[in-house]
Design an enzyme around this catalytic site. Structure first.
Site, PDB file in Angstrom:
ATOM      1  N   CYS A 121       1.920   3.519   1.939  1.00 48.82           N
ATOM      2  CA  CYS A 121       2.879   3.835   3.020  1.00 48.82           C
ATOM      3  C   CYS A 121       3.785   2.671   3.392  1.00 48.82           C
ATOM      4  O   CYS A 121       4.686   2.822   4.223  1.00 48.82           O
ATOM      5  CB  CYS A 121       2.118   4.298   4.249  1.00 48.82           C
ATOM      6  SG  CYS A 121       1.211   5.804   3.954  1.00 48.82           S
ATOM      7  N   GLU A 181       3.244  -0.320   4.953  1.00 48.23           N
ATOM      8  CA  GLU A 181       3.079  -1.207   6.110  1.00 48.23           C
ATOM      9  C   GLU A 181       2.284  -2.467   5.801  1.00 48.23           C
ATOM     10  O   GLU A 181       2.242  -3.387   6.623  1.00 48.23           O
ATOM     11  CB  GLU A 181       2.428  -0.460   7.289  1.00 48.23           C
ATOM     12  CG  GLU A 181       0.954  -0.148   7.131  1.00 48.23           C
ATOM     13  CD  GLU A 181       0.681   1.102   6.315  1.00 48.23           C
ATOM     14  OE1 GLU A 181      -0.494   1.465   6.171  1.00 48.23           O
ATOM     15  OE2 GLU A 181       1.652   1.731   5.834  1.00 48.23           O
ATOM     16  N   ASN A 221       0.849  -1.186   0.000  1.00 47.03           N
ATOM     17  CA  ASN A 221       0.000   0.000   0.000  1.00 47.03           C
ATOM     18  C   ASN A 221       0.895   1.250   0.000  1.00 47.03           C
ATOM     19  O   ASN A 221       2.113   1.148   0.151  1.00 47.03           O
ATOM     20  CB  ASN A 221      -0.936  -0.044   1.214  1.00 47.03           C
ATOM     21  CG  ASN A 221      -0.215   0.193   2.515  1.00 47.03           C
ATOM     22  OD1 ASN A 221       0.914  -0.253   2.710  1.00 47.03           O
ATOM     23  ND2 ASN A 221      -0.856   0.900   3.433  1.00 47.03           N
TER      24      ASN A 221
END
Length: 606
Positions: free
Chosen positions: A293, A295, A291
């Site tokens: 970001c 994580e 995704n």
């Protein structure tokens, strides 16, 4: 401490502009308690029985910001808006044809229109200069097509859709890797993308041995064949024959990656072999993207379903010598939060049917924490000390084990996730590290959710929760200035006070000296950031989004060593930010230094 839910104007502003429900000009959520009740009621409505009981339990963990679900859940659950409740998706394979490229573009546009961020692996597109199959022209390469995605994102945003976020990854052995590395040197280029290089174990070994590194692309059957190697390429779980187009020095290529992120903060690095080796669904997924970001590593059409336990709300006797964390209450909250997030699958819309199929096959969730740094301060523990690492690991271990036990109970009640296969699942490297009772419970009853833990950046929802420190990040400063986007789309700067500092002042007065436990991000050595991330990663089955901030004058060789330490300590990825003239800035410290989180204000995950 204040009795009301909001103790700062900015928190009320965030709720009003991002999460408050309005319909046809009418305000439905009169206060934040109405927002909590709306979300609790909608998700409890997915229960087969005891709906009123679960509504009350969901409300209780949302109350006073004890549990912070992803922003799409807060904004969309219980409304008439046909939007997705999932923050982010990894999209399907980008087929190496014009039809395939524009089909992938369309799917991304439809997903972003409903409020979902997207991640893509562009490694499947043939490199620039190579013949394009069957049309007598040469390929322009992945980065050229990424510019079309960037324009699409800007266009979607211009319609009033939620601020967009995109992740682009490229393999470290793709022939266009150097173009990808340099793609954001221009301050105006690809501003809606985060970029990350997929770094393999073989590449890191070649870097350390000073070996040559082949840049390759899969054979399609019609090329003239020279040197050929086998690679498990993106989009295929089996080795493919790849043509070696040229060779570079591995150390020289690694140096280019490091110099780019030193000079303008991108690309980041994802240790992709470790991601796949540690994946609980190693037996039925191959992952090559995350995704926006980072994580949540996801398969094609996978979705992330996030939430965070706000540790500040579980500190007993803050700033006292006998202060502690209420671990039993955290564990109980985790159990309820797992159920709440699991119900998101049954309530949410999906932009694409393929996303619904893939997401519901695994029902993965990403439960993490936020406010860690503030909680440490409230307990008199300095971030970066051995005690801080030990407590961080202890809390994350409890969250992880409590989440797995809750998911076993849900499987016994509602059934295991559809892709569950006991023998290969239990053979997974992460699963084998869990306590015996959890492993035995999974064998007997299965598991409701394939993955349960992740630590996301919680920029906006942390502001909502009275500006607690974000995720596992240290406190940026006691007071600072941040750019905030208003309801009209414009940016303004607001002065913010850190939650723990505000609570200390309320308890001891404005003139009281701050205890030694108060430490700013720029006072923490990079090694301490890495050690904190590593301590928590051992109890995280997905990944951790974290930004290590270093000053502008930080030595390049030391900067480079941070990434190598991250690899050696078992991390799945690493992002280091050094202030630079290319990258925009979000936070301004009183002293004038700046911090950029892994996502700018344009591309936050929540």
């Amino acid at each position: 401490m204040s009795d009301g839910p909001f103790i700062s104007d900015i928190s009320s502003h965030i709720w009003d502009t991002r999460y408050r429900y309005r319909e046809s000009g009418k305000t439905i959520d009169l206060n934040v308690e109405d927002t909590w009740r709306r979300v609790a009621s909608a998700l409890a409505g997915m229960e087969r029985r005891d709906k009123a009981i679960w509504e009350q339990r969901f409300y209780q963990i949302l109350e006073s910001f004890r549990f912070l679900p992803g922003g799409r859940i807060l904004a969309g659950a219980g409304t008439s808006h046909r939007v997705t409740l999932f923050n982010c998706f990894v999209m399907g394979e980008v087929e190496d044809s014009l039809d395939g490229i524009f089909e992938a573009l369309k799917e991304g546009a439809l997903t972003m229109q409903q409020g979902g961020g997207v991640g893509y692996d562009f490694s499947t597109l043939r490199p620039s200069g190579e013949p394009a199959r069957g049309v007598g022209v040469t390929a322009s390469g992945p980065v050229s097509f990424m510019r079309i995605w960037d324009s699409m994102c800007a266009t979607i945003l211009s319609t009033g859709a939620r601020r967009g976020a995109m992740m682009a990854t490229l393999r470290c052995d793709h022939p266009d890797i150097e173009i990808f590395i340099a793609a954001k040197r221009d301050p105006g280029a690809l501003r809606h993308f985060n970029l990350s290089v997929l770094v393999t174990d073989d590449f890191m070994r070649a870097v350390r041995e000073g070996a040559d590194w082949p840049l390759v692309f899969p054979l399609s059957g019609d090329e003239s064949i020279g040197e050929v190697v086998e690679r498990t390429w993106s989009g295929s779980g089996k080795p493919r024959r790849c043509k070696v187009l040229r060779r570079v020095g591995a150390r020289a290529l690694w140096g280019k990656i490091m110099r780019a992120t030193y000079d303008y903060a991108e690309p980041g690095v994802i240790f992709i072999d470790r991601v796949n080796r540690m994946n609980n669904l190693w037996y039925c997924e191959q992952i090559s993207a995350t995704n926006p970001c980072g994580e949540i590593p996801l398969p094609h059409y996978g979705a992330c379903n996030l939430g965070a336990i706000n540790l500040t709300q579980f500190v007993r006797r803050p700033f006292m010598v006998d202060g502690d964390l209420d671990l039993e209450r955290i564990s109980a909250t985790v159990g309820t939060a797992v159920r709440l997030l699991d119900n998101v699958y049954d309530l949410s819309h999906f932009p694409l049917q393929k996303q619904a199929h893939t997401a519901c096959a695994s029902r993965r969730i990403g439960l993490g924490l936020t406010g860690l740094a503030d909680a440490l301060v409230m307990l008199g523990i300095r971030y970066g000390s051995p005690q801080s690492f030990a407590l961080g690991e202890k809390v994350m271990e409890m969250i992880c084990h409590s989440a797995y036990r809750a998911s076993i109970d849900l499987a016994r009640e509602k059934g295991a996730f559809p892709a569950f296969q006991a023998d290969p699942y239990l053979a997974g490297e992460f699963i084998r590290s869990l306590p015996v009772d959890i492993v035995q419970g999974i064998r007997r009853h299965g598991l409701r959710n394939s993955h349960l833990t992740a630590i996301a950046p919680t920029g906006t929802i942390s502001l909502l929760a009275n500006n607690v420190s974000s995720g596992l990040e240290p406190i940026f400063d006691w007071e600072y200035t941040r750019r905030i986007r208003g309801a009209d789309g414009g940016l303004s700067e607001v002065n913010l006070a850190d939650y723990a500092c505000r609570q200390f002042r309320l308890q001891y007065g404005e003139d009281a000296s701050l205890p030694k436990a108060f430490v700013r991000a720029d006072e923490i050595a990079p090694e301490a950031h890495i050690r904190m991330q590593a301590a928590l990663q051992s109890h995280v089955d997905s990944a951790i989004s974290k930004t290590i901030n270093v000053p502008a004058e930080f030595d390049f060789d030391a900067f480079r060593s941070i990434y190598e330490m991250a690899y050696d300590m078992g991390l799945k990825g690493c992002t280091v930010f050094r202030p630079n003239p290319v990258t925009g800035q979000v936070l301004h410290a009183n002293g004038g230094s700046v911090e950029k989180q892994c996502c700018s204000i344009e591309r936050e995950a929540d």
